[in-house]
Design a protein around this motif. Structure first.
Motif, PDB file in Angstrom:
ATOM      1  N   GLU A 114      10.707   8.874 -45.791  1.00 53.24           N
ATOM      2  CA  GLU A 114      12.151   8.610 -46.243  1.00 53.24           C
ATOM      3  C   GLU A 114      12.277   8.202 -47.758  1.00 53.24           C
ATOM      4  O   GLU A 114      13.286   8.650 -48.428  1.00 53.24           O
ATOM      5  CB  GLU A 114      12.665   7.367 -45.216  1.00 53.24           C
ATOM      6  N   ASN A 160      11.874  -5.544 -43.277  1.00 47.99           N
ATOM      7  CA  ASN A 160      11.626  -4.230 -42.394  1.00 47.99           C
ATOM      8  C   ASN A 160      11.590  -2.989 -42.682  1.00 47.99           C
ATOM      9  O   ASN A 160      10.830  -2.316 -42.026  1.00 47.99           O
ATOM     10  CB  ASN A 160      12.807  -4.744 -41.196  1.00 47.99           C
ATOM     11  N   PHE A 161      12.100  -2.809 -43.760  1.00 55.87           N
ATOM     12  CA  PHE A 161      11.794  -1.291 -44.596  1.00 55.87           C
ATOM     13  C   PHE A 161      11.233  -1.725 -45.875  1.00 55.87           C
ATOM     14  O   PHE A 161      12.065  -1.354 -46.724  1.00 55.87           O
ATOM     15  CB  PHE A 161      13.057  -0.595 -44.181  1.00 55.87           C
ATOM     16  N   VAL A 165      13.887   0.821 -47.998  1.00 56.33           N
ATOM     17  CA  VAL A 165      15.076   0.282 -48.677  1.00 56.33           C
ATOM     18  C   VAL A 165      15.189   0.066 -50.169  1.00 56.33           C
ATOM     19  O   VAL A 165      15.883   0.562 -50.819  1.00 56.33           O
ATOM     20  CB  VAL A 165      15.354  -0.938 -47.907  1.00 56.33           C
ATOM     21  N   TRP A 168      15.927   3.275 -51.649  1.00 56.35           N
ATOM     22  CA  TRP A 168      17.413   3.654 -51.666  1.00 56.35           C
ATOM     23  C   TRP A 168      18.073   3.121 -52.858  1.00 56.35           C
ATOM     24  O   TRP A 168      19.212   3.460 -52.999  1.00 56.35           O
ATOM     25  CB  TRP A 168      17.970   3.105 -50.482  1.00 56.35           C
ATOM     26  N   THR A 234      19.622  -6.033 -49.470  1.00 61.02           N
ATOM     27  CA  THR A 234      19.583  -5.971 -48.164  1.00 61.02           C
ATOM     28  C   THR A 234      18.949  -7.279 -47.563  1.00 61.02           C
ATOM     29  O   THR A 234      17.996  -7.674 -47.855  1.00 61.02           O
ATOM     30  CB  THR A 234      18.665  -4.609 -47.874  1.00 61.02           C
ATOM     31  N   ARG A 290      15.597  -3.683 -36.607  1.00 65.22           N
ATOM     32  CA  ARG A 290      16.112  -2.672 -37.807  1.00 65.22           C
ATOM     33  C   ARG A 290      17.672  -3.269 -37.826  1.00 65.22           C
ATOM     34  O   ARG A 290      18.050  -3.713 -36.791  1.00 65.22           O
ATOM     35  CB  ARG A 290      16.452  -1.143 -37.269  1.00 65.22           C
ATOM     36  N   CYS A 291      18.167  -3.154 -38.964  1.00 71.72           N
ATOM     37  CA  CYS A 291      19.655  -3.618 -38.961  1.00 71.72           C
ATOM     38  C   CYS A 291      20.467  -2.685 -38.103  1.00 71.72           C
ATOM     39  O   CYS A 291      21.586  -3.098 -37.827  1.00 71.72           O
ATOM     40  CB  CYS A 291      20.330  -3.866 -40.471  1.00 71.72           C
ATOM     41  N   THR A 292      19.820  -1.456 -37.807  1.00 75.94           N
ATOM     42  CA  THR A 292      20.656  -0.527 -36.823  1.00 75.94           C
ATOM     43  C   THR A 292      20.225  -0.404 -35.509  1.00 75.94           C
ATOM     44  O   THR A 292      20.486   0.155 -34.732  1.00 75.94           O
ATOM     45  CB  THR A 292      20.263   1.087 -37.482  1.00 75.94           C
ATOM     46  N   ILE A 452      19.857   4.223 -34.295  1.00 72.56           N
ATOM     47  CA  ILE A 452      18.986   4.161 -35.490  1.00 72.56           C
ATOM     48  C   ILE A 452      18.620   5.550 -35.820  1.00 72.56           C
ATOM     49  O   ILE A 452      19.099   6.523 -35.092  1.00 72.56           O
ATOM     50  CB  ILE A 452      17.639   3.391 -35.125  1.00 72.56           C
ATOM     51  N   GLY A 453      18.031   5.499 -36.970  1.00 72.86           N
ATOM     52  CA  GLY A 453      17.606   7.035 -37.466  1.00 72.86           C
ATOM     53  C   GLY A 453      18.485   7.706 -38.612  1.00 72.86           C
ATOM     54  O   GLY A 453      18.504   8.729 -38.707  1.00 72.86           O
ATOM     55  N   ALA A 454      19.180   6.778 -39.317  1.00 74.53           N
ATOM     56  CA  ALA A 454      20.324   7.375 -40.455  1.00 74.53           C
ATOM     57  C   ALA A 454      19.403   8.047 -41.253  1.00 74.53           C
ATOM     58  O   ALA A 454      18.167   7.616 -41.687  1.00 74.53           O
ATOM     59  CB  ALA A 454      20.920   6.208 -40.908  1.00 74.53           C
ATOM     60  N   PHE A 462      25.108   5.293 -46.121  1.00 73.64           N
ATOM     61  CA  PHE A 462      24.559   4.125 -45.167  1.00 73.64           C
ATOM     62  C   PHE A 462      25.371   2.909 -45.547  1.00 73.64           C
ATOM     63  O   PHE A 462      25.153   2.605 -46.546  1.00 73.64           O
ATOM     64  CB  PHE A 462      23.251   4.306 -45.241  1.00 73.64           C
TER      65      PHE A 462
END
Ligand code: UN1
Length: 503
Positions: A114, A160-161, A165, A168, A234, A290-292, A452-454, A462
């Motif tokens: 990603e 977590n990412f 993140v 991004w 985030t 995940r936040c998702t 999840i998986g955006a 996002f």
């Protein structure tokens, strides 16, 4: 055997720099352990001070005056190169990521991919960063609206990412001509360190990016620094509110990506095999951190709904929990022991309140588990829509099952939370799916796929609604809105006195 301990330094504008030791502070460092094996100390990291921040800001200011005038396609070349370097180091970076977060290695590889995708997407933007051309009310006059960089951006990220993140935020910020100061979470500081190191390997000019380590207290110094013009966070809703308040007082641009209480709606015509796989992955992938993550399954009562919960529980019990470095691990540890205690608290309170524990509900012990923060994948059913477990973010491997009678009640329950990040519906009925997509109060909607998986390394925006954020977006061209300011330029080539209106 004696462990050699790596003591990390801040990277201030491309130079590794010892943190200034704070007067009166008992320890200028914090320690980071592997959540899968608490005996493994991954490193010591400086607790940065105001002095360190001032130094980074000084370097950033100088660099901004050069970087902002570098043509955007040239700026993009750094991102193209960084993508290449990241690809070459994919395995090494994935291992670091797994060690510091605990996430299974296959997921870590996905996260590094990603980063690559995000760099490539925003490198492409380097040849666009489009503005607007408007029509003037007068003759021989043009109006163009362009995007320009803002300055120093303070990027505060979660554990977590810790690779994706920050990328991004870094990629759109840099390509549009800003300079960045990153503060990664103290619970996952290493991935960000590598990210910044690789940007310099890719040719980023000195000063354009810094990484400074620290706790929340240091994050607050970044937010309050008058020369840092953009804040992108985030993190949690609680921290987001504090930061928004400070930014509000200082009229500072602020982008917030906060929590979620995401749900899958399962209707009685759903494809059950797809649903089973989607719920398992959505709820227990990344150990629910995940936040998702799917933390609610809103299931329509039907002749198969009870047996489905049983099947789901059996599949959850079979998930392989363990150290993420083992290729076969499906669920890793949670980030810290105290976070594990919080998760357990949610489970205990839910069962006390009358919900039914279907599987899991325990800290894992014995053998390899004793050294890490492992928790069983947990499913709790008969959760009422107003219970704590139905409304509050857990951020762990805990799924609340909420039975409902039909799709209208399902949509109502899905929306009945303060968050609005990701909602999903499983159905074969296109009319109902589209109705749900329209009614969902969330920034992201999935149809027949988990929450999840955006694809943030693609063109997809996002971000969330309600308390999940403040309306800003990461991923896709919308991310440029955070890191650019508009300027409207009027060009009058009539050579005449002309007025838009007679006043
Ligand atoms: C997060 O948890 O902060 O959509 C981000 C997803 C990931 C991103 C999660 N691509 O699940």
């Amino acid at each position: 055997m004696q462990q050699t301990i790596t003591t990390f330094k801040n990277n201030i504008g491309g130079t590794l720099t010892d943190s200034s030791v704070r007067a009166g502070s008992p320890s200028p460092y914090f320690e980071k352990y592997n959540p899968a094996d608490k005996n493994e100390l991954l490193g010591k990291f400086p607790k940065s001070s105001q002095k360190d921040l001032d130094e980074a800001v000084k370097e950033a200011k100088k660099a901004f005056e050069i970087w902002r005038y570098t043509p955007a396609p040239k700026r993009a070349e750094v991102l193209y190169k960084a993508a290449e370097i990241t690809r070459d180091q994919k395995e090494e970076l994935s291992k670091i990521l797994t060690k510091e977060t605990g996430k299974p290695i296959v997921e870590a590889r996905g996260e590094i991919q990603e980063v690559i995708d995000t760099y490539l997407f925003f490198a492409g933007e380097g040849r666009r960063i489009y503005g607007l051309t408007g029509q003037s009310e007068l003759r021989d006059k043009s109006i163009i609206t362009i995007r320009q960089p803002i300055g120093i951006c303070g990027l505060i990220t979660a554990w977590n990412f810790p690779s994706a993140v920050p990328s991004w935020k870094i990629a759109p910020a840099l390509v549009s001509g800003n300079v960045v100061i990153l503060k990664p979470s103290k619970d996952a500081p290493m991935s960000g360190y590598k990210l910044v190191e690789n940007l310099y390997k890719a040719g980023l000019p000195k000063g354009c990016a810094s990484i400074l380590f620290g706790t929340g207290e240091f994050g607050d110094l970044i937010v309050r620094h008058p020369d840092i013009k953009v804040i992108s966070l985030t993190g949690s809703v609680e921290v987001g509110k504090q930061i928004y308040e400070t930014c509000g007082k200082m009229l500072k641009k602020c982008a917030l990506e906060l929590g979620g209480k995401n749900a899958i709606i399962a209707l009685k015509d759903a494809n059950q095999d797809l649903l089973l796989d989607g719920v398992l992955w959505g709820a227990f992938g990344t150990t629910g951190q995940r936040c998702t993550s799917t933390s609610r399954l809103i299931i329509q009562k039907s002749d198969w709904s009870d047996t489905f919960i049983e099947k789901l529980a059996n599949a959850a019990k079979k998930l392989k929990v363990g150290n993420g470095l083992n290729e076969s691990t499906q669920v890793g540890p949670v980030i810290t022991d105290s976070h594990r205690n919080n998760i357990h608290g949610f489970v205990e309170r839910a069962t006390k309140a009358g919900a039914k524990l279907i599987c899991g509900g325990n800290k894992l012990t014995g053998k390899e588990f004793d050294n890490g923060n492992f928790y069983e994948p947990t499913i709790i059913s008969n959760v009422k829509a107003d219970m704590e477990l139905a409304c509050t973010e857990v951020f762990g491997p805990v799924l609340a099952v909420i039975p409902v009678k039909d799709e209208l009640e399902a949509i109502k329950v899905a929306n009945n939370v303060e968050y609005g990040l990701s909602l999903s519906i499983y159905t074969k009925d296109i009319n109902i799916a589209m109705k749900a997509a329209n009614e969902f109060e969330s920034g992201i909607v999935y149809i027949n796929a988990p929450t999840i998986g955006a694809e943030c390394g693609g063109a997809a925006a996002f971000g969330g609604w309600k308390n999940t954020g403040n309306g800003t977006r990461e991923g896709g061209v919308m991310a440029l809105d955070t890191y650019t300011q508009y300027k409207t330029v009027y060009i009058d080539y009539s050579n005449k006195l002309q007025r838009a209106q007679i006043d």
